[in-house]
Structures are given as structure tokens and as C-alpha cells.
Enzyme design. Sequence first.
Site, PDB file in Angstrom:
ATOM      1  N   SER A   1       0.837  -1.420   0.012  1.00 48.00           N
ATOM      2  CA  SER A   1      -0.034  -0.078   0.051  1.00 48.00           C
ATOM      3  C   SER A   1       1.047   1.158   0.143  1.00 48.00           C
ATOM      4  O   SER A   1       1.583   1.348  -0.977  1.00 48.00           O
ATOM      5  CB  SER A   1      -1.164  -0.180   1.395  1.00 48.00           C
ATOM      6  OG  SER A   1      -1.959   0.968   1.263  1.00 48.00           O
TER       7      SER A   1
ATOM      8  N   ASP B   1      -9.311  -5.243  -5.250  1.00 47.30           N
ATOM      9  CA  ASP B   1      -8.963  -4.084  -4.479  1.00 47.30           C
ATOM     10  C   ASP B   1      -9.694  -3.027  -4.609  1.00 47.30           C
ATOM     11  O   ASP B   1      -9.781  -2.034  -5.798  1.00 47.30           O
ATOM     12  CB  ASP B   1      -7.417  -3.968  -4.674  1.00 47.30           C
ATOM     13  CG  ASP B   1      -6.818  -2.929  -3.766  1.00 47.30           C
ATOM     14  OD1 ASP B   1      -7.579  -2.352  -3.061  1.00 47.30           O
ATOM     15  OD2 ASP B   1      -5.562  -2.744  -3.591  1.00 47.30           O
TER      16      ASP B   1
ATOM     17  N   HIS C   1      -7.205  -5.676  -1.079  1.00 47.02           N
ATOM     18  CA  HIS C   1      -6.452  -4.742  -0.886  1.00 47.02           C
ATOM     19  C   HIS C   1      -5.124  -5.246   0.151  1.00 47.02           C
ATOM     20  O   HIS C   1      -3.923  -4.904  -0.028  1.00 47.02           O
ATOM     21  CB  HIS C   1      -6.669  -3.269  -0.133  1.00 47.02           C
ATOM     22  CG  HIS C   1      -5.740  -2.268  -0.155  1.00 47.02           C
ATOM     23  ND1 HIS C   1      -4.910  -1.702  -1.244  1.00 47.02           N
ATOM     24  CD2 HIS C   1      -5.043  -1.773   0.996  1.00 47.02           C
ATOM     25  CE1 HIS C   1      -4.065  -0.770  -0.903  1.00 47.02           C
ATOM     26  NE2 HIS C   1      -3.985  -0.804   0.564  1.00 47.02           N
TER      27      HIS C   1
END
Length: 263
Positions: A116, A206, A238
Site C-alpha cells: 500500500s 482491490d 487490498h
Amino acid sequence: MADVTVHRDVVFHRPPDRESPLELDVYEPANGGADRPAVVVYHGGAWIEGEKGQLEALERALAEQGYVCFDANYRLSGEATFPTPVEDAAAAVRYAKANADEYGVDSDRIATTGHSAGAHLAALIAAADGGFDSTDAPVSSTVAAAAPISGVYDLRDREQATANDVERQFLGGGPDEVPERYERASPAAHVDDATPPTLLLHGDDDDLLPADGAREYARTLAAADRPVELGILPGGGHGIVVDPEDWRERGVETVADFLDRRL
């Protein structure tokens, strides 16, 4: 299963404007060795939260396969805005290089990875080719490969009305206020003939950072004739390689296979 030795809370950077130093954890094969490949790892958390240890499952798996992993903290956006967190991320790479002999690492075989926000840092450090190092840095933060996971790779062309509040905090303003930061913070803006081989790992489900961003960055790298591999995990959200779901093991295997071939 191979044993892993973990060195916790190792100081790697002492910012002159910060009371406490930044620390990282080192995961290495317990049987020692020399000239081993290494990976510098950055946690996620939208640049505003999180800490080292988030990707411990990935780091232990890589260490079991012969990699030395440096899991680094960096200053979060509530404390310091761009480019400070990226400069901290670059310092972690420099630490790995400067201490390569101590940890049995080949300084020419160091990669970055992260999840991320950490994926953004991993990709930016790789694409910037030392561009976030201080002028007096004794070694460079250039790396041999990058394997960002569930990241964002282009912050340019944001509209003022729709700019993400998380991005505003990280970059210290909106796109009309600090457009040069949105440009410099975008890995895609740094791609050139020095950008190392890159794996972009992303889940196709995601809903926080859609996989289209990874696909577009893959096209940018390919257009520059840079080695790129796009790993889209069917059904992955995600949190691939973070959440304990079926595709976490596949994600770890994908990263390890890429690094085996590229380092």
C-alpha cells in the site's frame, strides 16, 4: 523450514530534527552466510499510520529462502510531509548497503518491497535512482529490483475538487498548492532507462486502490523498455500478503519467484 534470526529495533537513521532515531528489524537466515540478496521492506497505512512488523509473514518467508530483510519504519505524515518519509525510506536502503558485510549481504543485490503506502515508497525509491539521497550520502539508495504490492504509482493530474485527503496530508497540500510535489512523489514520473526490474503485485478485487493503477504503471515501464511483471491475483483484495487469506501464500510465492530471478 529454515530458522530465522530477527534483530529488533536496530537504529538506522538519526534525523537531526528528530529527538528519537528511526529503527528497523532485520530478518535473516539463522545459518548465516555471505553475499546474500536483501530486501528493504516498508509497511502500509496510507502514510499516516502503521509500523514495522506489518509484513512479518512475507519477511520470514523470504528469510527462509535465503534473503536478508530490513523492515523499516519511516516518519508518518502526521509528523512530517513529503519528501521526508521518502528520504527515511532511502536511508533504510543506504543502511543495508553500508552494513552489508555485517549482515552477509551483497550490496549489489538489494531490492525494495512494501504494501500500500509502503508499495508507493518501494516503487519511488527504485524509480528515483538515488534521487532522495542527501548530497553528502556516502552510499546511494539505488536498488536492483522492486516488488511493490497494492500500491499507487501516479499522483499527477489530480483535480483539486477530488484530491484525496490522505494524499493532501502526505504531500502537504492540494494539487493546486504543491503541484511539484504531486509530480515528484509519482514513481511514474521518474521512470527512465535506469529503472530496475519491477514486479507489480495487485489483487483484482482491490476496492481501495484499483488494479488499473498497477496496469497503467506496468504500461509506463514497458513503454520505457524497462523489465516489468504484472501479477494480478484473482479475488485478491487490498490486503494481499497482509490478511490471512488464501491468496496471501500465492502473493508471497510470486514475490519470492520474482526476486529469485532478478537478484
